[in-house]
Scaffold this motif. Structure first.
Motif, PDB file in Angstrom:
ATOM      1  N   GLY A 201       0.786  -1.224   0.000  1.00  0.00           N
ATOM      2  CA  GLY A 201       0.000   0.000   0.000  1.00  0.00           C
ATOM      3  C   GLY A 201       0.818   1.275   0.000  1.00  0.00           C
ATOM      4  N   ALA A 202       2.146   1.150   0.002  1.00  0.00           N
ATOM      5  CA  ALA A 202       3.024   2.319  -0.003  1.00  0.00           C
ATOM      6  C   ALA A 202       3.642   2.509  -1.387  1.00  0.00           C
ATOM      7  N   LEU A 203       3.975   3.753  -1.708  1.00  0.00           N
ATOM      8  CA  LEU A 203       4.646   4.023  -2.971  1.00  0.00           C
ATOM      9  C   LEU A 203       6.018   3.371  -2.990  1.00  0.00           C
ATOM     10  N   GLN A 204       6.338   2.743  -4.119  1.00  0.00           N
ATOM     11  CA  GLN A 204       7.632   2.101  -4.289  1.00  0.00           C
ATOM     12  C   GLN A 204       8.213   2.507  -5.643  1.00  0.00           C
ATOM     13  N   PRO A 205       9.532   2.588  -5.762  1.00  0.00           N
ATOM     14  CA  PRO A 205      10.122   2.894  -7.072  1.00  0.00           C
ATOM     15  C   PRO A 205       9.909   1.744  -8.046  1.00  0.00           C
ATOM     16  N   ILE A 206       9.667   2.079  -9.311  1.00  0.00           N
ATOM     17  CA  ILE A 206       9.538   1.061 -10.355  1.00  0.00           C
ATOM     18  C   ILE A 206      10.939   0.709 -10.827  1.00  0.00           C
ATOM     19  N   ASP A 207      11.389  -0.497 -10.486  1.00  0.00           N
ATOM     20  CA  ASP A 207      12.740  -0.929 -10.838  1.00  0.00           C
ATOM     21  C   ASP A 207      12.821  -1.470 -12.258  1.00  0.00           C
ATOM     22  N   GLU A 208      11.744  -2.092 -12.708  1.00  0.00           N
ATOM     23  CA  GLU A 208      11.724  -2.644 -14.065  1.00  0.00           C
ATOM     24  C   GLU A 208      10.316  -2.528 -14.631  1.00  0.00           C
ATOM     25  N   LEU A 209      10.240  -2.041 -15.871  1.00  0.00           N
ATOM     26  CA  LEU A 209       8.975  -1.919 -16.586  1.00  0.00           C
ATOM     27  C   LEU A 209       9.067  -2.805 -17.823  1.00  0.00           C
ATOM     28  N   ILE A 210       8.201  -3.812 -17.897  1.00  0.00           N
ATOM     29  CA  ILE A 210       8.226  -4.791 -18.979  1.00  0.00           C
ATOM     30  C   ILE A 210       7.047  -4.556 -19.908  1.00  0.00           C
ATOM     31  N   LEU A 211       7.327  -4.430 -21.201  1.00  0.00           N
ATOM     32  CA  LEU A 211       6.275  -4.257 -22.199  1.00  0.00           C
ATOM     33  C   LEU A 211       6.204  -5.517 -23.049  1.00  0.00           C
ATOM     34  N   ILE A 212       5.039  -6.141 -23.077  1.00  0.00           N
ATOM     35  CA  ILE A 212       4.840  -7.390 -23.813  1.00  0.00           C
ATOM     36  C   ILE A 212       3.818  -7.165 -24.917  1.00  0.00           C
ATOM     37  N   ASP A 213       4.137  -7.625 -26.124  1.00  0.00           N
ATOM     38  CA  ASP A 213       3.205  -7.503 -27.247  1.00  0.00           C
ATOM     39  C   ASP A 213       3.613  -8.506 -28.316  1.00  0.00           C
ATOM     40  N   GLN A 214       2.727  -8.676 -29.302  1.00  0.00           N
ATOM     41  CA  GLN A 214       3.034  -9.613 -30.383  1.00  0.00           C
ATOM     42  C   GLN A 214       3.826  -8.965 -31.510  1.00  0.00           C
ATOM     43  N   VAL A 215       3.896  -7.647 -31.510  1.00  0.00           N
ATOM     44  CA  VAL A 215       4.646  -6.931 -32.542  1.00  0.00           C
ATOM     45  C   VAL A 215       5.593  -5.934 -31.877  1.00  0.00           C
TER      46      VAL A 215
END
Length: 323
Positions: free
Chosen positions: A31-45
């Motif tokens: 429930g607390a704010l946390q830094p985003i260490d990794e952002l993963i983008l998944i798609d077919q193209v």
């Protein structure tokens, strides 16, 4: 924290990714704010313009075992945006079921197996309503009249039940028709709603396949993205009434009113060709044109105020303010 966007290379996925990168943090399981260490983008193209600072994974989301290989068991949050859109799902039943239902179930099963239940934001649609009454209320039952709408409402119920069991912390948002989408027309039945504004603003022809008296329930891309993040960051107990499914606020506008807004923005309305399409009219005409959304308002979700503001934002953000 590790955040994944399924459908991350589509226009909403890219906008959401940019906003999350800009923010740099999100609410974590505690429930607390946390830094985003990794952002993963998944798609077919592959994305047209790859973003820096993200992990890109390309593959078939409906392939057995794909999510296990792509995400592992340590994802904190998931935004599930990927879908075969309305007309495409209607035309190819098996493809719609495979991506919209089977892949969603596979993703939920991966979440279920994780040691810490992740937050999951699932994008549904107003297409879950068929032959909608003049005003949709928060408790109006979903009775879809399209394969896409049926697949979306099944996904909603699955997310709701997996949340009830404690396998994940889900939030389902029924998105209004998103206007104005950048790019080119796609296979969504509602694609014309963006096209009749976007193309003439750039001096190009557009086709309107429905009656201009048709009412649409719409929301701008900017507001959609802010609502996706708001839904994610809301405290778990905000959903404690057991309903993980939410009708988002929007703006009611007729096709005629959209064309009038185009004219006020110096767009050439003569570039719109009116070519009736009975199938598109049937699908879109079954969706709600107006909704009363007190629950979303109470929870702090945003809405657009006018179609003119939506058009002005598109010109500024996508066309550099060009007339």
């Amino acid at each position: 924290m590790k955040v994944a966007i399924i459908g991350g290379h589509g226009f909403l996925g890219q906008r959401l990714a940019k906003r999350l990168l800009q923010k740099g943090e999100a609410v974590g399981p505690d429930g607390a704010l946390q830094p985003i260490d990794e952002l993963i983008l998944i798609d077919q193209v592959a994305p047209e313009a790859p973003l820096e600072g993200v992990t890109t994974i390309i593959g078939d989301v409906a392939e057995p075992g794909f999510f296990d290989r792509a995400l592992g068991d340590d994802v904190t949050s998931v935004f599930h945006l990927a879908a075969i859109v309305s007309s495409a799902a209607e035309a190819d039943f098996d493809l719609g079921m495979r991506v919209n239902l089977d892949a969603t179930r596979a993703l939920l099963e991966l979440c279920r197996a994780m040691p810490i239940a992740p937050r999951l934001v699932f994008t549904s649609s107003v297409a879950v309503f068929g032959n909608a009454p003049p005003m949709i209320e928060d408790d109006t039952p979903a009775l879809p009249l399209s394969s896409y709408g049926t697949q979306k409402v099944i996904g909603e119920y699955l997310v709701n039940d997996y949340s009830r069991k404690g396998y994940l912390d889900g939030r389902c948002l029924r998105l209004p028709t998103v206007v104005i989408r950048p790019g080119k027309p796609n296979r969504a039945a509602s694609s014309f709603a963006s096209s009749i504004l976007r193309e003439p603003l750039q001096g190009e022809m557009a086709i309107c396949p429905v009656d201009t008296g048709l009412s649409l329930w719409i929301q701008s891309p900017r507001v959609v993205v802010e609502n996706l993040i708001h839904a994610h960051d809301l405290a778990t107990d905000a959903w404690s009434d057991g309903a993980r499914i939410l009708n988002l606020p929007g703006l009611t506008v007729t096709v005629a009113e959209m064309i009038e807004a185009l004219a006020r923005a110096s767009g050439d309305t003569s570039l719109i060709r009116h070519e009736p399409d009975a199938e598109i009219a049937r699908i879109v005409g079954s969706w709600p044109g107006a909704m009363n959304t007190p629950r979303a308002t109470r929870l702090g979700f945003s809405k657009d105020e006018t179609i003119d503001a939506i058009v002005a934002a598109f010109r500024q953000e996508e066309l550099g303010g060009a007339r």
